[in-house]
Design a protein around this motif. Structure first.
Motif, PDB file in Angstrom:
ATOM      1  N   THR A 166       0.511  -0.663   0.313  1.00  0.00           N
ATOM      2  CA  THR A 166      -0.160   0.371   0.224  1.00  0.00           C
ATOM      3  C   THR A 166       0.669   2.122   0.230  1.00  0.00           C
ATOM      4  N   ASP A 167       2.299   1.144   0.493  1.00  0.00           N
ATOM      5  CA  ASP A 167       2.887   2.220   0.523  1.00  0.00           C
ATOM      6  C   ASP A 167       4.000   1.922   0.102  1.00  0.00           C
ATOM      7  N   ASP A 168       5.209   2.653  -0.746  1.00  0.00           N
ATOM      8  CA  ASP A 168       6.386   2.802  -1.306  1.00  0.00           C
ATOM      9  C   ASP A 168       7.043   4.311  -0.570  1.00  0.00           C
ATOM     10  N   LYS A 169       8.057   4.010   0.827  1.00  0.00           N
ATOM     11  CA  LYS A 169       8.112   5.260   1.142  1.00  0.00           C
ATOM     12  C   LYS A 169      10.170   5.536   0.774  1.00  0.00           C
ATOM     13  N   VAL A 170      10.761   6.850  -0.005  1.00  0.00           N
ATOM     14  CA  VAL A 170      11.869   6.339   0.364  1.00  0.00           C
ATOM     15  C   VAL A 170      12.812   6.814   1.366  1.00  0.00           C
ATOM     16  N   ILE A 171      13.667   5.768   2.136  1.00  0.00           N
ATOM     17  CA  ILE A 171      14.052   6.834   3.385  1.00  0.00           C
ATOM     18  C   ILE A 171      14.404   7.990   3.507  1.00  0.00           C
ATOM     19  N   PRO A 172      14.386   9.334   4.255  1.00  0.00           N
ATOM     20  CA  PRO A 172      14.865  10.278   3.928  1.00  0.00           C
ATOM     21  C   PRO A 172      15.697  10.974   4.228  1.00  0.00           C
ATOM     22  N   SER A 173      16.926   9.952   4.769  1.00  0.00           N
ATOM     23  CA  SER A 173      18.470  10.275   4.890  1.00  0.00           C
ATOM     24  C   SER A 173      19.001  10.300   4.144  1.00  0.00           C
ATOM     25  N   LEU A 174      20.501  11.002   3.722  1.00  0.00           N
ATOM     26  CA  LEU A 174      21.282  11.023   2.297  1.00  0.00           C
ATOM     27  C   LEU A 174      21.561  10.051   1.536  1.00  0.00           C
ATOM     28  N   LEU A 175      22.041   9.111   2.599  1.00  0.00           N
ATOM     29  CA  LEU A 175      22.427   7.477   1.836  1.00  0.00           C
ATOM     30  C   LEU A 175      21.034   7.224   1.261  1.00  0.00           C
TER      31      LEU A 175
END
Ligand code: COA
Length: 219
Positions: free
Chosen positions: A193-202
């Motif tokens: 239901t969701d696919d979120k990029v990790i908000p850290s620089l890497l």
């Protein structure tokens, strides 16, 4: 006949559960490394670094050695990130498993056992502030005990538990490189239901995302 039994967590399982969790997480380091190396932007950075080193040093050997050093440093950084994540989880719900999962009627933790050895685990908790959604957490099966239907049996426990308490949904998060887990959840009827990029620089550089899966409980 099943070669394992599933039972609720007991205090004596504490160390085995924490080790199983850490092993299950840390085994994803090589797959994450391989994923990163296949990224065109990572390959571009390595290529530019190599050419720059070659132009400056005029030595293929030195440039290749420097590249190997960069690669090793990158792998160490990634390993550190994974260890930090494991440490964080072990300081949160896995610090006091009894309190986190066994103290309330709306949470539970199970282990799969074979010949006195803990070889699988899963937990469930009510989502904060919700009487409809439960969170499936910390699913892991020992590497030498996989493909025997243990994870399926553990997920079924979780779904039955949520159903008996009148919850409508079981949800969980997993990372994009945990392909066996994706297949497992999809086989069991969970939907992404969701696919979120990790908000850290890497995370942003690698486009590394966390997926959410949901299982709608049928009446
Ligand atoms: C994901 C994991 C829990 C699966 O455990 P398991 O006991 O081997 O899984 P099961 O035997 O119950 O398999 C159930 C289904 O999952 C899928 N599956 C499991 N492992 C798979 C793999 N390596 N590749 C592809 N599909 C896989 C299959 O669809 C399988 O059904 P099938 O046997 O009818 O084909 C296990 O690989 C693990 O502990 N991994 C490390 C920790 C982890 O990633 N946990 C998930 C946290 S979100």
């Amino acid at each position: 006949m099943a070669e394992f039994t599933i039972r609720v967590y007991k205090n004596r399982d504490y160390n085995a559960v924490r080790i199983l969790f850490a092993e299950g997480m840390l085994e994803h380091i090589p797959a994450t490394c391989a994923y990163l190396l296949k990224l065109p932007r990572a390959q571009f950075v390595l290529f530019i670094s190599f050419i720059t080193l070659l132009l400056v040093s005029r030595s293929y050997l030195l440039s290749l050695v420097s590249l190997a050093v960069v690669f090793t440093a990158g792998r160490r950084l990634l390993t550190k990130e994974y260890h930090q994540y494991v440490d964080k989880c072990e300081r949160e719900d896995l610090l006091d498993i009894e309190e986190s999962y066994m103290a309330s009627n709306n949470s539970c933790f199970w282990v799969a056992e074979s010949n006195g050895r803990v070889i699988g685990m899963v937990g469930i908790q009510s989502a904060p502030g919700s009487s409809e959604v439960m969170l499936l957490r910390r699913l892991s099966v020992a590497k030498d005990q996989r493909h025997k239907g243990m994870a399926k049996a553990l997920c079924t426990k979780v779904i039955d538990f949520a159903r008996q308490r009148g919850y409508k949904t079981v949800t969980l998060e997993t990372s994009m490189i945990q392909h066996a887990a994706h297949k497992l959840y999809e086989t069991m009827g969970f939907q992404k239901t969701d696919d979120k990029v990790i908000p850290s620089l890497l995370g942003r550089f690698a486009n590394f995302s966390i997926l959410t899966y949901e299982y709608k409980i049928k009446e």
